[in-house]
Write an enzyme that holds these catalytic residues in place. Structure first.
Site, PDB file in Angstrom:
ATOM      1  N   GLU A  12       0.889  -0.458  -5.128  1.00 27.25           N
ATOM      2  CA  GLU A  12      -0.306   0.464  -5.232  1.00 27.25           C
ATOM      3  C   GLU A  12       0.308   1.622  -5.439  1.00 27.25           C
ATOM      4  O   GLU A  12       0.712   2.476  -4.617  1.00 27.25           O
ATOM      5  CB  GLU A  12      -0.904   0.042  -3.715  1.00 27.25           C
ATOM      6  N   ASP A  63     -11.022   0.998  -0.169  1.00 25.63           N
ATOM      7  CA  ASP A  63     -11.443   2.512   0.003  1.00 25.63           C
ATOM      8  C   ASP A  63     -12.340   3.075  -0.817  1.00 25.63           C
ATOM      9  O   ASP A  63     -12.568   4.086  -0.656  1.00 25.63           O
ATOM     10  CB  ASP A  63     -10.008   3.034  -0.008  1.00 25.63           C
ATOM     11  N   ASP A  91       0.839  -1.075  -0.045  1.00 28.27           N
ATOM     12  CA  ASP A  91       0.009  -0.052  -0.054  1.00 28.27           C
ATOM     13  C   ASP A  91       0.813   1.279   0.135  1.00 28.27           C
ATOM     14  O   ASP A  91       2.032   1.306   0.604  1.00 28.27           O
ATOM     15  CB  ASP A  91      -0.800  -0.064   1.168  1.00 28.27           C
TER      16      ASP A  91
END
Length: 499
Positions: free
Chosen positions: A336, A396, A289
């Site tokens: 990401e 998200d 991430d």
């Protein structure tokens, strides 16, 4: 090779104990994936969650979530009785009640621990194998319990600064509590290894997920303050976040302590190599991430109440990943790289050779009321390249069905035009068209969130960034994972060459 997978958090699985875990339902989900012709199960981080219940804020980057330990497996091992399970309150099949989990789950686990033989060979071998992090984590959690869950920054100096005499005295008094947390990790890793092997044997690989940063209140920071930008009192001098943008006027203040990259480099990135090596054991592929933080990271002065006033600093760049490759070989990583991406970030991703992420919802956001879609938008499918992973949305984002309710009429019309749908097309048909668009794209890998295959609205949304209170709670109903749904997904996967 073209392939496909489904994004589905472990905690969202159905089951009898209020939260998804490594139960029989997890094995049934693997069967569902196999029936649906999928190659991947993408999950969210597996670590123990702290305040706010976010899997991206964990008490340890190495440990596993106690909530995922399956009580039925403990019963089969003779550690729990039917009466024990009967005492555990059932949960809502749609939403997770984390308060109830916190109040009851550890009582159940302590009953199991009371019947567990800590002298068995497999347990001793586990403790030795995981010795570089396990004891420190267990000690950290036992100390947190002794301090009513308060952050370690509020502990007495002797404990906060790890005075050997004070810790030895604590161990003498509370050694059983430390052993209890080691037991939980033994059960977690034993059960997860069994589930992962089952998935792999049925042609399903696991895509794991790790946050770039660790939580401020974690055993990682408590045991290794030298790894982070901390002062002499072990408090962060700068913290993580994102600058203000079109989505947030104040930016995002995450609050994680930032790394001392110069120190990491001087150690040959030893901590990061241990972290990625652990990921190799847990997963087949690792999604990292906020990958852009390895190129440049946003530094916010500690004490700021918003992300305003921060600045960009250089990250470790390719040097970190060269060292990881040198020590661990070709680790399979997904970068990401969402959000505002600079040329230097793109260059780093390309130099690493990792596939990056494409999110369809971002491709059709005009950012204004005009509804005009920017044809140079990197998230539009005709701008993709093969070495990428396409998603309809992520954990998200809004669900596709919910997102269609929030975009402007002009944006919705532009989307229908792109999909070749008539003006009268219903929103469920637009959702299906978006899934087809992802699966039909040139990206080597396509990962569709389960909630989009089920065409659910925002009641199934996993997380709304920068909010607290109603995130990470959605659960799928058992009946939704039907043979008919698996066949529908399989047919789409086959049509677009991803079976």
């Amino acid at each position: 090779m073209r392939s496909a997978g489904i994004l589905m958090p472990v905690f969202s699985l159905p089951g009898s104990y209020g939260i998804g875990c490594f139960s029989a339902e997890a094995y049934r989900f693997v069967d569902f994936l196999e029936q649906a012709g999928q190659s991947y199960w993408q999950i969210l981080p597996l670590g123990p969650t702290s305040y706010g219940d976010s899997p991206y804020q964990s008490f340890s980057t190495f440990a596993g979530n106690p909530y995922f330990v399956d009580p039925d497996t403990l019963k089969n091992e003779g550690l729990l009785t039917e009466a024990d399970l009967h005492d555990f309150p059932g949960g809502n099949e749609d939403r997770i009640d984390y308060g109830k989990q916190y109040e009851n789950r550890f009582t159940l686990l302590r009953r199991a621990f009371a019947r567990f033989d800590t002298d068995q060979e497999g347990y001793r071998a586990f403790k030795e194998r995981e010795s570089d992090w396990l004891f420190d984590y267990a000690l950290f959690m036992a100390l947190k319990d002794a301090h009513d869950g308060r952050s370690f920054t509020e502990w007495e100096d002797d404990y906060r600064k790890r005075d050997e005499t004070a810790l030895a005295s604590f161990l003498e008094d509370r050694g059983e509590d430390v052993e209890f947390y080691i037991f939980i990790q033994y059960e977690f890793f034993t059960q997860w290894k069994r589930l992962k092997e089952y998935a792999n044997n049925h042609g399903i690989e696991i895509i794991g997920d790790i946050p770039i940063y660790v939580a401020a209140d974690s055993s990682d920071v408590w045991t290794g303050p030298e790894l982070f930008q901390m002062d002499e009192d072990q408090k962060p001098t700068a913290v993580s976040g994102c600058p203000p943008d079109g989505f947030s006027a104040d930016g995002q203040l995450w609050g994680n302590p930032l790394y001392r990259w110069d120190y990491h480099e001087s150690t040959g990135y030893e901590w990061w190599i241990r972290r990625i090596k652990k990921c190799q054991e847990l997963y087949d592929i690792v999604r990292i991430d906020h990958f852009r933080g390895f190129d440049e990271y946003y530094s916010i002065p500690a004490g700021n109440t918003t992300a305003k006033g921060g600045h960009w600093e250089k990250g470790p760049g390719i040097g970190l990943f060269n060292k990881i490759r040198q020590e661990l070989g070709d680790v399979r990583i997904i970068a990401e790289d969402l959000g505002f991406i600079t040329d230097s970030v793109r260059a780093l991703v390309k130099e690493c050779g990792f596939p990056n992420m494409k999110v369809l919802e971002f491709g059709f956001d005009s950012r204004d009321s005009s509804g005009v879609i920017n044809k140079e938008n990197q998230y539009l499918p005709f701008n993709y390249h093969r070495n990428s992973v396409v998603y309809t949305g992520t954990h998200d984002n809004e669900t596709l069905r919910g997102w269609l309710d929030s975009i402007t009429p002009l944006e919705l019309q532009s989307l229908k035009n792109y999909l070749g749908l008539p003006d009268s097309a219903t929103k469920p048909s637009v959702v299906k068209g978006m899934i087809r668009l992802a699966l039909g794209s040139v990206s080597d890998m396509a990962v569709i969130p389960l909630w989009d295959y089920l065409r659910l609205d925002n009641r199934a949304r996993i997380n709304t960034p920068s909010t607290l209170g109603d995130n990470w709670r959605w659960r799928v109903r058992k009946k939704a994972l039907s043979q008919e749904k698996a066949e529908e997904i399989r047919k789409l996967t086959e049509v677009y060459g991803r079976l």
